[in-house]
Design a protein around this motif. Structure first.
Motif, PDB file in Angstrom:
ATOM      1  N   CYS A  22       0.802  -1.228   0.000  1.00  0.00           N
ATOM      2  CA  CYS A  22       0.000   0.000   0.000  1.00  0.00           C
ATOM      3  C   CYS A  22       0.832   1.275   0.000  1.00  0.00           C
ATOM      4  N   GLY A  56      -6.475  -6.054   5.960  1.00  0.00           N
ATOM      5  CA  GLY A  56      -6.468  -4.690   6.471  1.00  0.00           C
ATOM      6  C   GLY A  56      -5.756  -4.619   7.807  1.00  0.00           C
ATOM      7  N   THR A  57      -5.271  -3.423   8.142  1.00  0.00           N
ATOM      8  CA  THR A  57      -4.574  -3.210   9.403  1.00  0.00           C
ATOM      9  C   THR A  57      -4.743  -1.773   9.860  1.00  0.00           C
ATOM     10  N   VAL A  79      -5.623  -1.113   3.576  1.00  0.00           N
ATOM     11  CA  VAL A  79      -6.565  -2.136   3.120  1.00  0.00           C
ATOM     12  C   VAL A  79      -6.042  -2.698   1.802  1.00  0.00           C
ATOM     13  N   CYS A  83      -9.779  -5.382  -1.767  1.00  0.00           N
ATOM     14  CA  CYS A  83     -10.871  -5.240  -0.790  1.00  0.00           C
ATOM     15  C   CYS A  83     -11.352  -3.801  -0.653  1.00  0.00           C
ATOM     16  N   ARG A  84     -10.753  -2.894  -1.392  1.00  0.00           N
ATOM     17  CA  ARG A  84     -11.182  -1.499  -1.314  1.00  0.00           C
ATOM     18  C   ARG A  84     -12.600  -1.390  -1.868  1.00  0.00           C
ATOM     19  N   VAL A  88     -13.871  -2.102   4.476  1.00  0.00           N
ATOM     20  CA  VAL A  88     -12.931  -2.703   5.424  1.00  0.00           C
ATOM     21  C   VAL A  88     -12.254  -1.601   6.239  1.00  0.00           C
ATOM     22  N   GLY A  89     -11.811  -0.544   5.574  1.00  0.00           N
ATOM     23  CA  GLY A  89     -11.183   0.576   6.270  1.00  0.00           C
ATOM     24  C   GLY A  89     -12.131   1.236   7.253  1.00  0.00           C
ATOM     25  N   LEU A  92     -12.398  -1.035  10.308  1.00  0.00           N
ATOM     26  CA  LEU A  92     -11.184  -0.952  11.123  1.00  0.00           C
ATOM     27  C   LEU A  92     -11.145   0.356  11.912  1.00  0.00           C
TER      28      LEU A  92
END
Length: 183
Positions: A22, A56-57, A79, A83-84, A88-89, A92
């Motif tokens: 990313c 994701g993180t 992300v 998966c964007r 997901v973001g 999180l």
């Protein structure tokens, strides 16, 4: 289905690979990294898809101003590209902010894009008396608070606080040397 779980040691390699994908290696040269390097996060969460793959993180780090007033620094949030658009973001972010509030933290700060982070309560112009240890576009220096007034009492240069990780410090010191040498 996406699950948000606490990050554990088993996810370190996948998290680092996702951050490299990313943000690339330039992520180690960012000002926010100066506040994170060599330390452990207060909170660390990962998003896992239905196969258990990390997609994701997000992490939150303890920081304090010159007077010892604390906040949490959010980042990085990443992300997986495939998966964007699946929120997901968003999940999180909401999970991380909820945990920060539930555990009694008064505020969260970050460097990011206001159009994205405003939906989570972040605003610009709340940190005019606060400085970071390196260059930053101050219009991107955002904050949100769970305790009224927690951002307005922050003043001066922010520094990292909290638990350190000697093995992480060695790795980050090598990365920092690489970038300072190449600059």
């Amino acid at each position: 289905m996406i699950d948000i779980v606490e990050e554990g040691p088993a996810y370190v390699g996948a998290r680092e690979a996702l951050l490299d994908l990313c943000f690339g290696e330039a992520r180690f040269a960012k000002t926010s990294e100066r506040l994170r390097e060599g330390r452990l996060p207060v909170f660390a969460f990962v998003a896992l898809d239905d196969t258990g793959k990390l997609v994701g993180t997000v992490r939150l780090w303890s920081v304090a101003d010159r007077n010892g007033f604390q906040s949490l620094l959010l980042g990085p949030l990443a992300v997986a590209p495939d998966c964007r658009g699946l929120k997901v973001g968003d999940r999180l972010m909401r999970h991380a902010l909820n945990q920060a509030a539930v555990h009694g933290h008064g505020s969260v700060i970050l460097v990011g894009d206001l159009p994205y982070y405003s939906r989570f309560g972040f605003s610009a112009g709340l940190l005019d008396k606060v400085m970071l240890p390196g260059p930053v576009e101050y219009h991107r220096f955002l904050g949100t608070e769970f305790e009224t007034g927690s951002l307005s009492r922050l003043d001066g240069l922010m520094s990292g606080t909290g638990a350190s990780d000697p093995t992480l410090a060695v790795a980050r010191a090598e990365d920092s040397f690489f970038f300072s040498k190449a600059a």
